[in-house]
Structures are given as C-alpha cells and as structure tokens.
Design a protein around this motif. Structure first.
Motif, PDB file in Angstrom:
ATOM      1  N   ARG A   1       9.593   1.774  10.197  1.00 20.14           N
ATOM      2  CA  ARG A   1       9.393   1.013   9.113  1.00 20.14           C
ATOM      3  C   ARG A   1      10.029  -0.768   9.341  1.00 20.14           C
ATOM      4  O   ARG A   1       9.652  -1.226   8.425  1.00 20.14           O
ATOM      5  N   LEU A   2      10.740  -0.586  10.170  1.00 20.62           N
ATOM      6  CA  LEU A   2      11.471  -1.817  10.424  1.00 20.62           C
ATOM      7  C   LEU A   2      10.608  -2.792  11.473  1.00 20.62           C
ATOM      8  O   LEU A   2      10.894  -3.836  11.648  1.00 20.62           O
ATOM      9  N   GLU A   3       9.285  -2.320  11.797  1.00 26.88           N
ATOM     10  CA  GLU A   3       8.537  -2.967  12.730  1.00 26.88           C
ATOM     11  C   GLU A   3       7.764  -4.001  11.866  1.00 26.88           C
ATOM     12  O   GLU A   3       7.444  -4.175  10.756  1.00 26.88           O
ATOM     13  N   THR A   4       7.497  -5.037  12.710  1.00 26.64           N
ATOM     14  CA  THR A   4       6.305  -6.187  11.895  1.00 26.64           C
ATOM     15  C   THR A   4       5.267  -6.177  12.566  1.00 26.64           C
ATOM     16  O   THR A   4       4.904  -5.324  13.572  1.00 26.64           O
TER      17      THR A   4
ATOM     18  N   SER B   1      11.093   8.367  14.454  1.00 25.52           N
ATOM     19  CA  SER B   1      10.529   8.690  12.965  1.00 25.52           C
ATOM     20  C   SER B   1      10.116   7.161  12.258  1.00 25.52           C
ATOM     21  O   SER B   1      10.676   6.181  12.737  1.00 25.52           O
ATOM     22  N   ARG B   2       9.984   7.359  11.222  1.00 24.35           N
ATOM     23  CA  ARG B   2       9.745   6.165  10.256  1.00 24.35           C
ATOM     24  C   ARG B   2      11.020   5.458   9.963  1.00 24.35           C
ATOM     25  O   ARG B   2      10.945   4.266   9.831  1.00 24.35           O
TER      26      ARG B   2
ATOM     27  N   GLN C   1       6.519  -1.291   3.995  1.00 21.59           N
ATOM     28  CA  GLN C   1       7.149  -0.843   5.220  1.00 21.59           C
ATOM     29  C   GLN C   1       6.973   0.735   5.608  1.00 21.59           C
ATOM     30  O   GLN C   1       6.778   1.294   6.702  1.00 21.59           O
ATOM     31  N   LEU C   2       6.763   1.595   4.657  1.00 26.87           N
ATOM     32  CA  LEU C   2       6.563   3.054   4.581  1.00 26.87           C
ATOM     33  C   LEU C   2       5.060   3.322   5.015  1.00 26.87           C
ATOM     34  O   LEU C   2       4.600   4.448   5.344  1.00 26.87           O
ATOM     35  N   GLY C   3       4.248   2.286   4.605  1.00 26.38           N
ATOM     36  CA  GLY C   3       2.840   2.118   4.914  1.00 26.38           C
ATOM     37  C   GLY C   3       2.467   1.768   6.392  1.00 26.38           C
ATOM     38  O   GLY C   3       1.418   1.751   6.898  1.00 26.38           O
ATOM     39  N   ARG C   4       3.322   1.386   7.017  1.00 27.76           N
ATOM     40  CA  ARG C   4       3.155   0.966   8.462  1.00 27.76           C
ATOM     41  C   ARG C   4       2.732   2.258   9.525  1.00 27.76           C
ATOM     42  O   ARG C   4       3.409   3.233   9.466  1.00 27.76           O
ATOM     43  N   PRO C   5       2.022   2.078  10.582  1.00 23.98           N
ATOM     44  CA  PRO C   5       1.460   2.885  11.277  1.00 23.98           C
ATOM     45  C   PRO C   5       3.085   3.442  12.200  1.00 23.98           C
ATOM     46  O   PRO C   5       3.436   2.435  12.692  1.00 23.98           O
ATOM     47  N   HIS C   6       3.034   4.667  12.247  1.00 25.62           N
ATOM     48  CA  HIS C   6       4.068   5.064  13.098  1.00 25.62           C
ATOM     49  C   HIS C   6       3.836   5.156  14.603  1.00 25.62           C
ATOM     50  O   HIS C   6       4.396   4.764  15.537  1.00 25.62           O
TER      51      HIS C   6
END
Length: 555
Positions: A155-158, A201-202, A270-275
């Motif tokens: 979730r912290l990715e950009t 995980s996320r 953030q929670l909708g970003r691909p893991h």
C-alpha cells in the motif's frame, strides 16, 4: 537415459550415490541391467534341503558379472563371518567429540519438569532504546522461531515503484555483507538445523527463521543481515524479476480473483494498489529502487522482533546485539505515509486462460477493519457460511455442515466451489462469497451468492448454526496457535496492529458473546454499502454486470 534405452547394449552405468555403509564391498560404479522375463530360468531344488537359485541371480544371465551378494550361495559360514569382520572394520568411525553425549543436560535445553512446576507461558513485551519492540512467548521446546515484522507493505508503493514489495519478498535471504550468496545462507542454515521464511502483504512484511535453540545466536545474525544489510545485487534483482514472470504465468485464478476484488473495492487508493507486480511494471524495478524503498520505510519504531520458544531476556539480548543500529524514528512519520482508503465498491473483470475452463466470481461488501467491533462477529459469520470445493480433500464429511456446503454444493451439481472469505485492513475490511462453475452457469452462481448474502439480512441464523460456528472458530484459533510458527506470527502481528497481544481466554470470551442478532445486524450494515464484484476465467460473458448486481440489493 532414453538414449541409453534405445541402445542395443543391455547394460547401463550411472554415477554412484551409495556410500560405503550401504554396499561396503562394492568399489565400482553400480551396474543397472535389463533382462527379459524369458531370460530368467526358474528351477526347483534337485536335492532335499537345497535352496533354489534366486530370481535375481544375475550371474546366470550375465556369466561375467561379479557375484557381490553370493546369489549362488557358494560361501560357507566361516567365509561369511570373516567377510562381516572385514566389513565392520570399514564401518568403524569415531564420533566427533563436539557432539559427544554428556552426562549433564546442556543449559540451552529447557528442564524436563512436571507440568505443575512450569509457569504458564505469557507473552512478554519490551522496547529497546531505539524504539524496536521485542515480544516473545516460551514454549518449552527445543526449537525456536524468531523474526522481524514491520508495518511496510504494497500500500506504500507509488506508480514509480509498483511491485517492489513482491520483489523484496523474493530477494529475502539472498546475499548480504556477511554472507556472499543465497547458497551460502542455505548451506549455513542446513548446518545449524533451521529454515528461513519471508512473507509480504499490503500492510506488513515478515522475515523469520526457525532454528534449534542452541543455534539461535547465529540464526539471528543471518536474520539481521537480511533485514539490515542485504547487498541487493543487480544480477539478483534480474533473476527475481524472471521469477515474477514465471509466477505470473502460473498464478492461480483464485489469486487473480482476490487481487481484482481489492482493486475494485478501493480503486485508485492505497488498498487498491496491486500487490503482485504487474509485468508492465518490471522495467521500472532495479536494485536502486529496492534500496530507496527500504531506506524510506524501514524504521525501528514500526518494527517488532518477535519470538516463540525463546526466553524473553535472551531475545532482548539478541535484539540489542544485532538490531540496535536501527535508527529511531518518530512514529508520526509512518502515520503520515498512510493515506486511509475509502471503500467505493465496483467491478473487476479479467478474461484469462485457466486450466479447468471454469469461471470464478466473487461478491463482497465492506465491513470494519482490524480495529472495528465487527472483527469477531465477521469471523464467526465466515465460519458459519463456510463452503469449499465439490471434492473434499480432508476426507468424507469435511465441512459438510456449513451453510454453503449444505445449500449450494450439495444442491447444485454444477457448483464446482463456493466459499465465504474475509479481508481485513487497518481502516476497512471485506466480507464476501466466491464461487466457480462452468461458464454457462456463472450467472446462476452469481445469483446464488447474492441470495445467500441477502438471506443473512432477513432471517436469523439457527441456534445450531451459530453454536457450531462459534465452537469451530475457537477450535481453529486454538489449534493453529499450537504451531510455533503461527504463534510467532500472531505475537508479531498483534503487537504491530494493537500494541499488545490479547490472550486466548479473552479471545474465546468475545467469540462466545456473538449472537444471531449480531450477525443479522452485521449483514444489514454490510449490504447497505455498494457491492464489489470480481470475475476471472476463459469466458466471463455470462457474469452479470455491476449495475445488474447492484439492482438486486436495492429495496
């Protein structure tokens, strides 16, 4: 081997892997022979008391072969005894004094005391000077599990570093400045009697080692090297990017379904970003990307050193020894990086080739997250709904009394699977049902899933159902916590999430308090939100549209 089999030569040689302890008289490479059944001539004893030749007497088939096992029984008793004496001479091997059994039990092995003399294990928590929290619980065993958990996830990715957490998971326990390669780490862990694990995980990441108690110090050094001083070489990064490509090719449809569910429920947040790293994001990932992400997000205040099967004082000593170099940080720095995601609901459709040709579909609604009062009732409701596959791998009757098994899998022949699921995060969570069927029945499967979710808002579950669900949930929790690895993970994740660990007595008390009214109210709150639908398969044309599914739940 196939080339050798096509040859006319009936004898094949292979490199020997046998040791002198298996075949002490054999000094040459083993010979594998091939013969037809017609080549073996059976015979009966000609004289009373004579033993018939063995069926595997290769000397009758290949007269030039050496009879290493006395198949012809030509040796007398004295010769056999003499041969055994020679074999015993070869087998003599002095023990290494380092591993000599001592008359006194080593100090690192817990005392073998009666249960009434042992203290009931409790989770202990301490904080080091740099803010790193140390949490542990004794198990009185000879194996310990220790590891680092951190509030760092995908979730912290950009957009610039999408997939870096997936890559970091694969790079775990590769080369460090203390050990030159992953092979060296694997070899060292084999020698120490342990194994390594990593999971991302996320919202959280985890590195851990499972190790024999006397070797905890060396294993912690390996763990610290992976967490604090990995080399992250360019060649390692490129190798793991290839692994990601292979994983994407072999990814299970159920994992694609879950990924689509997150993307649709929290789109563009953030929670909708691909893991899992998308293939189109791989060119953006390199060693520098990983190093920059680590430097930005890894800090002592957002990490926990957890252990199961180790004395707390010992774990605190190891934390001071190997992790005191972690810089202290203000907890508000991490909090500012977290941008709460708001549930939106939506649809994600993925047409992809599957092995079985089935279409997977999932329908979910929002509930509270880890800090919500909905947590325990949601878990009870998931167990009550249950479900599984049309084939029960656990044996006859496994899960057959759950609602989805009774009313879906046992009723509709075309239902390949149907199962309730949950997904929890800090600020939000999901409760839903997934199912699979042939493409022509995917519309019916979606309708049935919706009906069972809607049914929860109208009718109270029966006393028998809720009693069974509560008991099953308690059984699952307590049984899982008997595993040292699960206990370690539970300690670490609870300290990261809540700052403390709730004991099993309090947890079971919360489960017992859940009532049928609680579950109906929970379902009503959930279904008051927009739905989220995710589908995946070769043919998803029969899956209803989002607008149609939303209309089913309108009053």
């Amino acid at each position: 081997l196939s080339q050798a089999m096509s040859s006319q030569n009936p004898t094949y040689r292979f490199l020997s892997t046998s040791s002198q302890y298996e075949y002490p008289l054999r000094t040459e490479t083993p010979v594998v022979t091939r013969s037809k059944a017609s080549d073996i001539q059976t015979s009966s004893p000609s004289d009373e008391g004579q033993v018939a030749p063995r069926m595997n007497d290769i000397t009758r088939i290949h007269p030039g072969a050496v009879d290493h096992f006395d198949d012809k029984m030509s040796m007398d008793r004295a010769s056999i005894d003499k041969l055994r004496e020679e074999q015993h001479k070869n087998l003599v091997k002095p023990l290494n004094n380092e591993f000599k059994i001592q008359p006194i039990v080593p100090s690192y092995i817990p005392q073998n005391l009666p249960a009434e003399q042992l203290e009931i294990p409790q989770t202990e928590v301490s904080t080091l000077s740099n803010g790193l929290r140390v949490a542990s619980q004794e198990t009185y065993g000879q194996v310990a599990t220790i590891g680092i958990l951190a509030n760092v996830g995908s979730r912290l990715e950009t957009d610039a570093n999408t997939g870096v957490n997936h890559l970091m998971e694969l790079l775990a326990f590769q080369s460090t400045y203390q050990h030159s390669s992953a092979a060296e780490i694997v070899s060292r862990m084999d020698t120490l009697g342990g194994s390594t694990f990593a999971a991302f995980s996320r919202e959280q990441m985890m590195y851990c080692v499972d190790i024999l108690r006397p070797n905890i110090d060396e294993a912690t050094e390996l763990l610290a090297g992976t967490v604090l001083t990995p080399k992250i070489l360019d060649e390692e990064v490129e190798e793991m990017k290839r692994v990601i490509e292979y994983q994407t090719m072999d990814m299970l449809p159920e994992m694609m379904l879950g990924e689509g569910m997150q993307i649709a429920a929290y789109r563009d947040q953030q929670l909708g970003r691909p893991h899992f790293c998308p293939l189109e994001a791989l060119p953006n990932l390199n060693a520098q990307t990983v190093q920059e992400f680590r430097a930005q997000h890894l800090s002592a205040s957002d990490m926990v050193l957890a252990g199961a099967g180790i004395e707390h004082e010992r774990l605190v000593e190891l934390g001071e020894k190997y992790f005191s170099d972690l810089p202290p940080t203000d907890p508000s720095v991490h909090a500012n990086m977290i941008k709460p995601s708001t549930y939106s609901g939506g649809e994600h459709r993925l047409q992809t080739q599957t092995v079985d040709g089935h279409t997977r579909v999932a329908l979910a609604f929002e509930l509270g997250g880890w800090h919500s009062d909905d947590l325990v009732p949601t878990c009870v409701l998931q167990i009550l709904l249950g479900g599984g596959n049309s084939f029960s791998a656990g044996g006859p009757g496994k899960g057959m009394y759950s609602r989805l098994y009774r009313e879906v899998l046992n009723r509709f022949y075309w239902a390949e699977s149907t199962e309730a699921f949950t997904s929890f995060h800090s600020e939000s969570g999901l409760l839903g049902i997934s199912g699979s069927s042939t493409p022509n029945k995917s519309r019916d499967m979606t309708r049935i899933i919706a009906e069972h979710l809607g049914k929860l808002t109208a009718d109270l579950v029966t006393d028998e159902e809720i009693d069974r669900a509560r008991n099953m949930l308690k059984c699952n929790v307590l049984t899982q916590l008997e595993s040292r690895l699960v206990l370690f993970e539970d300690i670490g994740r609870q300290i990261l999430t809540y700052g403390e660990r709730e004991d099993t007595t309090a947890m079971c008390a919360k489960i017992d308090k859940v009532t049928a009214d609680d579950l109906r109210n929970l379902a009503r709150r959930a279904l008051s939100n927009p739905p989220t639908i995710s589908s995946a398969g070769d043919d998803i044309s029969n899956v209803p549209t989002y607008c149609e599914v939303s209309g089913w739940f309108k009053p």
